[in-house]
Motif scaffolding. Structure first.
Motif, short mmCIF file in Angstrom:
data_model
loop_
_atom_site.label_atom_id
_atom_site.label_comp_id
_atom_site.label_asym_id
_atom_site.label_seq_id
_atom_site.Cartn_x
_atom_site.Cartn_y
_atom_site.Cartn_z
N TYR A 33 0.87 -1.17 0.00
CA TYR A 33 0.00 0.00 0.00
C TYR A 33 0.91 1.21 0.00
CZ TYR A 33 -3.44 3.50 1.17
OH TYR A 33 -4.26 4.60 1.12
N GLU A 65 1.24 5.24 0.44
CA GLU A 65 0.64 6.47 0.96
C GLU A 65 1.29 7.61 0.20
OE1 GLU A 65 -1.17 9.35 2.05
OE2 GLU A 65 -1.92 7.53 3.01
N TYR A 70 5.38 6.75 0.88
CA TYR A 70 5.57 5.80 1.97
C TYR A 70 5.01 4.44 1.59
CZ TYR A 70 6.77 9.77 4.89
OH TYR A 70 7.38 10.87 5.41
N THR A 71 5.72 3.38 1.99
CA THR A 71 5.36 2.01 1.64
C THR A 71 4.89 1.26 2.88
OG1 THR A 71 7.07 2.00 -0.06
CG2 THR A 71 6.20 -0.14 0.63
N PHE A 72 3.70 0.67 2.78
CA PHE A 72 3.19 -0.22 3.82
C PHE A 72 3.13 -1.61 3.22
CE2 PHE A 72 1.46 3.88 5.05
CZ PHE A 72 1.67 3.91 6.41
N HIS A 97 1.81 -5.19 2.56
CA HIS A 97 0.50 -5.83 2.60
C HIS A 97 0.66 -7.15 3.36
CE1 HIS A 97 -3.23 -7.61 1.17
NE2 HIS A 97 -3.60 -6.38 0.89
N ARG A 133 1.39 3.77 11.28
CA ARG A 133 -0.07 3.74 11.22
C ARG A 133 -0.56 2.72 12.22
NH1 ARG A 133 -2.93 2.47 5.62
NH2 ARG A 133 -1.84 0.53 5.94
N GLN A 145 -8.11 4.75 12.35
CA GLN A 145 -6.67 4.67 12.19
C GLN A 145 -6.05 6.03 12.43
OE1 GLN A 145 -5.46 2.98 8.47
NE2 GLN A 145 -6.89 1.28 8.64
N VAL A 173 -2.19 8.16 12.07
CA VAL A 173 -0.90 8.13 11.40
C VAL A 173 0.00 9.17 12.06
CG1 VAL A 173 0.33 8.45 9.22
CG2 VAL A 173 -1.94 7.44 9.22
#
Length: 93
Positions: A32, A34, A42-44, A46, A71, A79, A81
Motif C-alpha cells: 500500500y 501512501e 511511503y510504503t506499507f 501488505h 499507522r 486509524q 498516522v
C-alpha cells in the motif's frame, strides 16, 4: 516495474494512495502506497506479502531511514498516522 512507492511517486507525481505491485528482486510484492501525507512515497507492506519478503528485501524497499509513517488501528476501526523522524545526533550511519 517500480521498486518502491517513492519511485512510483517520482515517476508519476499525481499517483493516488492505494495498492501497488512493486518489484523486489525477482518477485512482485503487493504494497500500500501512501502518496498524500508528508510528501508521500511511503510504503506499507501488505499482509499477504509478508511471507515473500526477506530481510535483504526490506533494505531495498525502505531506502529513506530519516523518517517514516507509523499507522495504528484502534479497536473501533479508526486509524491514526504519525510521522516519526530521526534525531540528528542519533543519525543512522
Amino acid at each position: 516495474m517500480p521498486e518502491s512507492c517513492k519511485s512510483v511517486l517520482e515517476k508519476t507525481p499525481e499517483s493516488p494512495s492505494g495498492e501497488y505491485y512493486i518489484k523486489v528482486g525477482n518477485e512482485f510484492v503487493l504494497v500500500y502506497c501512501e502518496m498524500g501525507l508528508n510528501g508521500g512515497g511511503y510504503t506499507f507492506l501488505h499482509p499477504t506479502s509478508l511471507d515473500t519478503i526477506k530481510d535483504d528485501d526490506l533494505q531495498k524497499i525502505f531506502t529513506d531511514k530519516t523518517n517514516f509513517l507509523l499507522r495504528t488501528q484502534r479497536t473501533d476501526g479508526r486509524q491514526t498516522v504519525s510521522v516519526l523522524a530521526q534525531l540528528a545526533h542519533y543519525k543512522y550511519v
